[in-house]
Every structure is written in C-alpha cells, then in structure tokens.
Design an enzyme around this catalytic site. Structure first.
Site, PDB file in Angstrom:
ATOM      1  N   GLY B  71       0.841  -1.113   0.194  1.00  0.00           N
ATOM      2  CA  GLY B  71       0.176   0.089  -0.133  1.00  0.00           C
ATOM      3  C   GLY B  71       0.884   1.342  -0.026  1.00  0.00           C
ATOM      4  N   ASN B 151      -7.686   4.401   8.432  1.00  0.00           N
ATOM      5  CA  ASN B 151      -7.473   3.290   8.958  1.00  0.00           C
ATOM      6  C   ASN B 151      -7.640   3.216  10.773  1.00  0.00           C
ATOM      7  OD1 ASN B 151      -5.455   5.065   8.242  1.00  0.00           O
ATOM      8  ND2 ASN B 151      -3.974   4.161   9.584  1.00  0.00           N
ATOM      9  N   GLN B 179      -7.945  -0.049   3.526  1.00  0.00           N
ATOM     10  CA  GLN B 179      -8.476  -0.367   4.427  1.00  0.00           C
ATOM     11  C   GLN B 179     -10.124  -0.945   3.845  1.00  0.00           C
ATOM     12  OE1 GLN B 179      -7.781  -0.865   7.696  1.00  0.00           O
ATOM     13  NE2 GLN B 179      -5.939  -0.346   7.782  1.00  0.00           N
ATOM     14  N   SER B 199      -3.494  -3.076  -0.870  1.00  0.00           N
ATOM     15  CA  SER B 199      -2.682  -3.681  -0.099  1.00  0.00           C
ATOM     16  C   SER B 199      -3.036  -5.161   0.215  1.00  0.00           C
ATOM     17  CB  SER B 199      -1.995  -3.032   1.069  1.00  0.00           C
ATOM     18  OG  SER B 199      -0.864  -3.675   1.508  1.00  0.00           O
ATOM     19  N   CYS B 325       1.856   1.577  12.631  1.00  0.00           N
ATOM     20  CA  CYS B 325       3.490   1.862  12.212  1.00  0.00           C
ATOM     21  C   CYS B 325       3.773   3.141  12.983  1.00  0.00           C
ATOM     22  CB  CYS B 325       3.444   2.111  10.821  1.00  0.00           C
ATOM     23  SG  CYS B 325       2.240   2.842   9.929  1.00  0.00           S
TER      24      CYS B 325
HETATM   25  C1  LIG Z   1      -4.839   3.631   5.095  1.00  0.00           C
HETATM   26  C2  LIG Z   1      -3.583   2.718   4.793  1.00  0.00           C
HETATM   27  N1  LIG Z   1      -3.107   3.115   3.610  1.00  0.00           N
HETATM   28  C3  LIG Z   1      -1.662   2.419   3.460  1.00  0.00           C
HETATM   29  C4  LIG Z   1      -0.994   1.342   4.212  1.00  0.00           C
HETATM   30  C5  LIG Z   1       0.210   0.980   4.036  1.00  0.00           C
HETATM   31  O1  LIG Z   1       0.260  -0.074   3.482  1.00  0.00           O
HETATM   32  P1  LIG Z   1       1.555  -1.188   3.462  1.00  0.00           P
HETATM   33  O2  LIG Z   1       1.761  -1.360   4.948  1.00  0.00           O
HETATM   34  O3  LIG Z   1       1.054  -2.452   2.951  1.00  0.00           O
HETATM   35  O4  LIG Z   1       2.502  -0.367   2.808  1.00  0.00           O
HETATM   36  C6  LIG Z   1      -1.884   1.062   5.133  1.00  0.00           C
HETATM   37  C7  LIG Z   1      -1.424   0.183   6.289  1.00  0.00           C
HETATM   38  O5  LIG Z   1      -0.513  -0.007   6.801  1.00  0.00           O
HETATM   39  C8  LIG Z   1      -3.027   1.616   5.516  1.00  0.00           C
HETATM   40  O6  LIG Z   1      -3.860   1.292   6.599  1.00  0.00           O
END
Ligand SMILES: Cc1ncc(COP(=O)(O)O)c(C=O)c1O
Ligand SMILES: Cc1ncc(COP(=O)(O)O)c(C=O)c1O
Lengths: 125, 386, 386, 125
Positions: B71, B151, B179, B199, B325
């Site tokens: 993502g 998220n 999400q 993702s 994160c």
């Molecule tokens: C809304 C949203 N965008 C982007 C991401 C990033 O995805 P990824 O960790 O697969 O790079 C996440 C989750 O970590 C997310 O919840």
C-alpha cells in the site's frame, strides 16, 4: 518498537508504591498531557531520609515502570543521595529502555527533583 | 493462552488457501516472467490471471492494474507519479488531514520540492466536507488524494461525490483503498477514481504485495525505473508468488465479503455499546454509521493507550492505538487530533479491528477484562480523579 | 523433458530450505512487526535476525541495512535518494554505459529533472577505465554508481579502486551488486562503497525482496515515504516471510560460495572453449578472466538471438539474450554495443548462466545441440554466406 | 513477452520454402541488421502466376515465421492477388503476433512488394 525488558514489564504490571501520601513533605508534579506523560511523586521525609514515596502516572508502559522503579530507589535514601538518582540510573535499574522510550526516564528524574525542591521550600517556611 | 487478535487493520494472517496457491511458484514454477522460454509461460499466465481477478473485482481493465510492493508504494507511486507527470500543468495537490502517513508524508515531501498542498480538515466524525474540498480546487490543482476509509477511526469518505467534483474540475483523483478493498465494495467507476491503492496483507493476502489501479489515459511517472515489467510502469522482476497469493486472496475476500460485512457490523455495534456502557468517561471515535464494519476506536479519559495495550496483551488480547506504524512515535495520532480530540484523549485511544475469524465469544472476553484494566490504570493516573 | 536451466542470472528457483524458513511467517507468526503486543515479537526478531545475517555477510552493521522489494528498488532508492539529499551540494552523477536499466533509466529520469549524468564508456572487455572515471569527477559530482559485475557479459569492475577514487574526491559511491552478492565475495569495506544493492531471487531467495546497504552517515531521502519502518528509511509493513527467506538464502549462499565459484568457473571456461571450437564465427563477449563464475555470453555471426533461444527451448534448454527484462525490446543490448559489437553481432548473442544445480552433463548436452541450431539458422540467413 | 501462437511456432520450427531460386524472376531484399531483421524473398513467375517463392531471413522467431507464411500465401497467386497480401493478412494467417512483434510482419509485406517491383522492372527490359 524494541521489546521492553522483563524488569520493565514487572514494574509495569505490578507497580510499587502507587497512590498518594497523607500530608506529604514534598510533591513533584511534572510532565504534560500533550506528550502523553504526567507524573506526580509524593515523598515523606524523616531526619533527612525519604521514608516513603508514592506516585501516580498518566503515561505509557515505560513511564509507569520508571515511576515505580524511582520510588523503590529513593525510599530509604537520604535527600542528598536521592538527588544523585539520574534518569540513567533509573533506566539501568530497569535493565534499559527501548531507545524511543528513553525520554520517559526523564520524567522520573524531573519528578524527583521537583519533589525535593518542594520539600526544601516547605522546610524553609 | 490463545491470542484474541483484534488488530486486523494492522495486518492479517495469510490464509492457508493463499499459501497453497503461492507455493508452486517458489520452486517449481520459478521462471522469470519476462523470459521467452516455455518454463516462464506458467509464471506469466499466473500473473495475468491474478491481474484479471483484481481487475474484475474493481471493475477495471487488467491493463489498468500495476502490482507493487504494498500500500505504501502504491500511494507514493500514485502521488509522486502524478506530481511529476503533470508538473507542467500545475503544482497544487489536495488531500485531507487524516490520511495515512504513506500519503501524508509523501505530500510533505512534495511540499519541500516546490508543490503546494492543501490539507483539508474533517468534521468531528472524520468526514471531509465537500464544499471545502470544492473551494480548495484551483486552476493549478493536479491531484486530489482522499482515502476511502480511515485506518484508525474507520470513517468512510464520500468518495463517489469527491470523484464527481474532481471530474467536473478536470482534476485527477486518487484514493487509498487499503482499508476498504476486500471488506466493502470497491468499484473504480462507482467511485469515480483515476487511481486506487490496495495492499494484500489487509485481507488475508501476503505481506509485501499491493497494487495500483491507473485509469486508462492517466499519465504517471514510474516510481521504480528499470526493466520493461508491468508495461514499463513498475520495473523489477515480478514477485510471482506474492502476485498469485494476492489474486487468491481477492477471490476469497470477495466470496465472503457481503456476509462478513454484515456479521462484523453487528458485532462491532454491539461491542461499542457494551464498552461505552460498562466504562464511564469513554467515547467512540469516528463516524457512528459510515464506518468500516470491523473498526472500533474508543478513547478512555485519563489514561494512556500504550499502557492499556500492554495490559490487554497480558490477557492475550492484541489491539492497537491508532496506526501500528506510529506506535514508536511520541506524538498522539494526527487523525484523532484532527477530529477535535484533546491531546490527552487522543493519547488514551484504543483500536479494536475485527476479522473473519473473530467470534462473539472473543469480544465478550475483552468486554469482561477491559473495565478492570481501565479502572486499574485510572487509579494510578493523576489525570483521573473521579 | 527435463529443462536444462541456464538462465540463473535472470532468476533462480527459491531453495526448498528457504521456503521452509519462510512458511511459519505467513500464518502462524504473522503479527505486524511494528505492533507492541507479544504476538509480534517473533516477527520482529525474525527480521532483525535476517538483517544481522546480511550485515555480517557484507561486513556491515545491521543498522546500515534497509530491506526493499528487490534490486530495482534498491538502485532507484540509492540513486534518487542521494540525488535528492545532496541536491544542494551538486547535481552531477557518474555512471557507466553498461549499467542495468534500473540504474540507467533512473539516471535518464534524473537528467530530465535538472541533473547532469556522465555515462562512462567501457573497454572491449566491458571494464570501466579508472583514468576516465577520475577525469569525469567535478566539484559538483555527488554520486558515482558503477555496477559490481554486469548481468549480461559478466565483467567484474575494479570496484575497490573506484571506491578509493570516490573517497579521495569525497563523492558518495553506490554499486549494484545484484549479480555478485552470493556468488563472489562482497564486503562493503573492501569495496569502499557507501551504498550497495542486492536482490534475493538472484541467489535462491524469494522474488520481491532485496536490500540496500547504506553506510552510516550517508544522507538518503526515502523513495517510499510513510510509516516508521526500517528506521524511517523505507515505509510499508515489512514483507516478513520475504525478509526471513532472504536471510536464509544468504546463509545458504555463503556456505557454498567458495566451492561453487571454483566449480562453475571450471565448467564455464570449458564450455566457452568447446563452443568456440565447435562453432565457427563465434566470439566470447565480456572479460575472459574477470568475469562472473557463472556467466557465458557468446555472439554468433549472421543470426539473431531470439531465434536461437526458441530453438534451444525446443530442446528444453533455457537461456537468454542479454537481460531478460529487455527481451521485449527491439533494440540490441546497450551493453553489447558499448563493448564495441556491431548491431548485427549484438543481435546474435546468447547468455548462458550457470547455477548450483548445473551439471557438466547438462552443458555437454547443450554443446551437442547448439552447433546444429546455429547451422540451421545460418542456412536460412541472408547475412551469413560462408 | 506474450506467447507466440502455435502456428507461429510451427512456421518458425519448420519454415517452408527456405533458400534461393535459380534465376529468380523477382528479388526483394528488405530490412536492416541494425534492427535485427533482414529478409530476402525470391519469386518465380509463370503466366503472371507466382509458381515458386523462397526466403532467407535474419531475425527473430516472428520474422522467420512471417517470412515462411508469406511464401506459402503467395505461391499459386497471381501477381495482382499477391499484391493484396498485407502485413495484417500474414499476421492473421499466423493466428496473430504479440503486440511487440507486429512490426515483424511489415518485413514480409515489404519484401513481397520489393520482389514484385523487381519482377515488373525486369519485365520492362
Ligand atoms: C490506509 C492505509 N494506507 C496505506 C497503508 C500502507 O500499506 P502497506 O503497509 O502495505 O505499505 C496502510 C497500512 O499500513 C493503511 O492502513
Ligand atoms: C545487475 C542487476 N541490477 C538490478 C537488477 C534488478 O533486480 P530485481 O529484478 O530484483 O529488481 C537485476 C536483475 O534483474 C540485475 O541483474
């Protein structure tokens, strides 16, 4: 994030000396809810020796554990010796903290300093 | 002790069926898809099959799909790619204050490089206001990027209407559907989007694989330059097992989506009600109705989120405070501040996110232990004196 | 018919031991490494373990390793990251004419964005000339990027000496070690490099995972912005199984590297001699001695490479003409043109790359059928009239 | 790259009418080794009918297959009908070509055109 040590987890889950003291001889209130960390430390002093200490903390695992450890470290110490307790001493007594959490140990040092200062100022009155 | 996993918004376990689908592509069918010999036919076909599955799922043409490493890459690719490709047309980008960091920090980066970014505020439920959005559009606006659902607090944005506004003004529109995809319907035409990020690991697919939908005719500069893979839009030897697993995960997710959305929404609302009743001085964050079926985000006055999590963990309950994160960050969640929470309340939030294996019994257990945890922490908090 | 796979430079089959190492991290240990609960401890430890294995292998500190989605991302990250981070210091980059497209096209992209790039020529063996390199350095040179060994012709560059020159002039130095790591010794201190790219699938690791070594103190702008992963240098939920598999593959590769290098070098030289003897009007491309142990690249006058590959494929032999990813391109290989081949000879080249399972018997079979194929194609070529 | 069709592979592996004709009535030589494609087409004509055709090609699989198919298509056709054979006709007769290889079918069309032109110019002498 890096793992907390077993000692941190022990002090976090069974914090020592939580609460308040009736008629404390010194009170330190430090931190800031903006940063997510607030600590209140109360001490009871007899003949220049810290005979009791209690804390209340709003904060993360490290903040609570350092608060708890700090009270353990000061009880039984003279005011002079207690003043030598730095954030590093508290963190080491907990077998270290994850790098991003090191700042939490400042809280305990600052609260201790503030409580001792408060004690001194009350003595002068 | 069996873990009660309530952090599906952070990541999900790869479904055993997905793993089974991937396995033949590690060792037996390992050929480089770009190669000419017969050995590579199966890997090439497997990739195109997965591409078709995703395209069908979102109402796109397979040629409009580019596989990425997740993502975050999809978001970076979409935003930087438009910024670069359309820089002669303008340098203004519109986003919201509650985007994922993959969008937010990409915008901050572009700001340092000569672009102007408008960060739209949201209302108390975490919803972008359409009038504000339309007012923010300027002649030099080249991109609007607003996430499909948040998220942390689960609020679902009016993407379809935002897309209509974008269309009316001739502005490209990207949505981060990381999400939502696999959980609620996502169709690029219904949503009026030009670019859409997904993702794999958010819906029982593998980690390290994602995709970006790029509407036909959308000029986009690659993020990863090099070989001719993905119709020259994303270089690098394809992650064949990852792509195959992604396709399988899409298939499985769509199969149960409708039923799961209903089931989880029921459990969600029930759980929210129980917690708010059992625990005084607590509040729900995010939109009460327009929210992800699996998202529960609650703030508890006077205590801090991490200490709640650690206590839950001792009972084998896995939850999070906002985005996983940022759990190493000291700042409270930018999302919670944006919906008007005080710093203190923002620090005291917990997110529970349900999954397809979550049972009512598990939630009952959490509802059983959580009040005691909150009480214990409040008893040692100088910020809670009730 | 069992395939005789001689395209290990394009990709390798993931080793069964690597797959075994990965498997527990799909479903059992699936926790998001950034999360705080105990469930995530194993994934976090697994990542750090893999990081340590790679760091030890190349003489680095684990903190200097960032995991990426592959060699292409590592190259893009290194080059664009330095270009962006040091743009106030200068805008000149030095590379060679025979880099992989992941480096070359990244440089071309930067050229369109205000950077100056010097593409150093190479000699007939495909080796960069050190005097030319040193002369090309200017006060505004911010980066030298020269590959460790070439993927098409196998020539190994004098990286250590280039690194010394870079050091002397205070210029950052990146090398693409995608073809060398796991096959010949790679030590960042011996090589004097600041940045080094590797890719898992080139040494029996999984596809879609790579790493970039970033020497301590090297300022580098992220390519993928977002979450706090990888010490804020590469956002995105970590591809845990991929990283674990990468670590295992490094371990396995180092265990057999020395022996394999000797074994493959022997087979390689023997095979080259046999082919050149059996097939008139053929020539070896690349350095005769300073070349990858597994690389054989030969041009056949008067015929075209793809038609040779298709014929080999009918015998179950998998080989390539130059880089796999450009097999859909009409241009002959830029590498072969750079070492002075005519277009026609460049079109008529085949690369055989050996692997750990390649046997002498397999090479004997190829040496058996290839002369007939060449003869048949030459008979129908208007460009071969001998 | 996309897969070649079975027909392409058949014509590639068993190319029809490879070689040269003694005293051809028309010769077309097109392409360029720079691009990797060169084709030579020779035709024999009797009573305005192409009675034989032979090719030699330096090029990829698609180039060889289209050459072979083109010779099959022209043999037996009148010059006028042969001229109607476009690159599309050749590609279709091969059940299509991968998009990146479509240009190869131009080679056959051009070679045919050149051979017929050569035939006409020889007739005028
Ligand atoms: C809304 C949203 N965008 C982007 C991401 C990033 O995805 P990824 O960790 O697969 O790079 C996440 C989750 O970590 C997310 O919840
Ligand atoms: C020298 C070189 N650099 C970079 C790459 C790109 O690696 P990846 O395909 O893993 O992105 C390759 C192989 O494709 C290579 O051979």
């Amino acid at each position: 994030m890096e793992q907390y040590s077993e000692k941190v987890m022990d002090h976090f889950s069974n914090p020592r000396n939580v609460g308040t003291i009736e008629n404390p001889d010194g009170v330190g209130h430090v931190g800031n809810p903006m940063c997510g960390d607030v600590m209140e430390l109360q001490i009871k002093v007899k003949d220049n020796i810290i005979v009791d200490a209690k804390f209340r903390t709003f904060g993360c695992g490290a903040a609570i554990a350092t608060s708890s450890m700090a009270t353990e470290l000061v009880i039984g110490k003279s005011i002079d010796d207690a003043q030598k307790i730095t954030n590093k001493v508290v963190a080491e007594a907990l077998d270290g903290l994850p790098p991003v959490k090191m700042h939490c140990s400042n809280l305990a040092e600052e609260a201790l300093e503030a409580a001792i200062k408060d004690y001194h100022s009350k003595q002068k009155k | 002790m069996k873990t009660i996993y309530l952090d599906h918004a952070a990541t999900t376990a790869t479904d055993p069926q997905v793993i089974d689908a991937m396995l033949p592509y590690f060792h037996e069918n390992f050929g480089n898809p770009s190669s000419i010999y017969s050995l590579s036919r199966s890997t090439r076909n497997a990739i195109e099959n997965a591409r078709e599955i995703l395209a069908n799922a979102i109402g796109a043409n397979p040629k409009e799909i580019v596989f990425t490493s997740g993502g975050s890459e999809s978001d970076n690719f979409a935003i930087k790619g438009i910024a670069q490709a359309l820089k002669d047309k303008g340098n203004h980008i519109i986003t919201s204050q509650i985007e994922h960091h993959a969008v937010l920090y990409t915008c901050k980066y572009l700001e340092k490089n000569g672009y102007n970014v408008t960060y739209l505020p949201v209302d108390n439920n975490g919803i972008v206001k359409l009038e504000k959005l339309e007012k923010a559009i300027r002649p030099d606006t080249i991109l609007i990027t607003i996430m499909h659902a948040n998220n942390e607090i689960g609020s679902i944005q009016p993407i379809r209407q935002i897309g209509e506004i974008a269309k009316k003004h001739g502005t490209k529109f990207h949505t981060d559907a990381v999400q939502t995809f696999g959980h609620i319907p996502v169709n690029v035409n219904d949503l009026n989007v030009d670019l859409l990020s997904v993702s794999g690991h958010k819906f029982y697919g593998p980690k390290g694989i994602g995709a970006l939908y790029i509407r036909k005719g959308t000029k986009l500069t690659p993020l990863i330059h090099g070989g001719d893979q993905e119709r020259r839009r994303r270089a690098s030897t394809e992650n064949v097992p990852g792509i195959v697993g992604f396709g399988k995960a899409v298939e499985l997710a769509l199969g149960i989506m409708e039923d799961e959305a209903i089931r989880q929404t029921g459990m969600r609302d029930n759980f929210i009600q129980t917690l708010l009743e059992k625990i005084p001085d607590s509040q729900l964050n995010g939109h009460p109705v327009n929210r992800l079926p699996n998202n529960i985000n609650i703030s508890f006055e006077g205590i801090e989120g991490e200490s709640i999590l650690l206590n839950l963990d001792m009972y084998g309950i896995a939850a999070s405070t906002g985005s996983a994160c940022s759990s190493s960050s000291l700042e409270p969640s930018h999302v919670l501040l944006s919906i008007g929470l005080t710093h203190e309340f923002a620090h005291g939030s917990v997110r529970f996110s349900l999954g397809k294996h979550t049972s009512q019994g598990e939630l009952d257990q959490v509802a059983e232990v959580l009040p005691g945890i909150i009480q214990k922490l409040r008893a040692m908090s100088p910020r809670y004196n009730k």
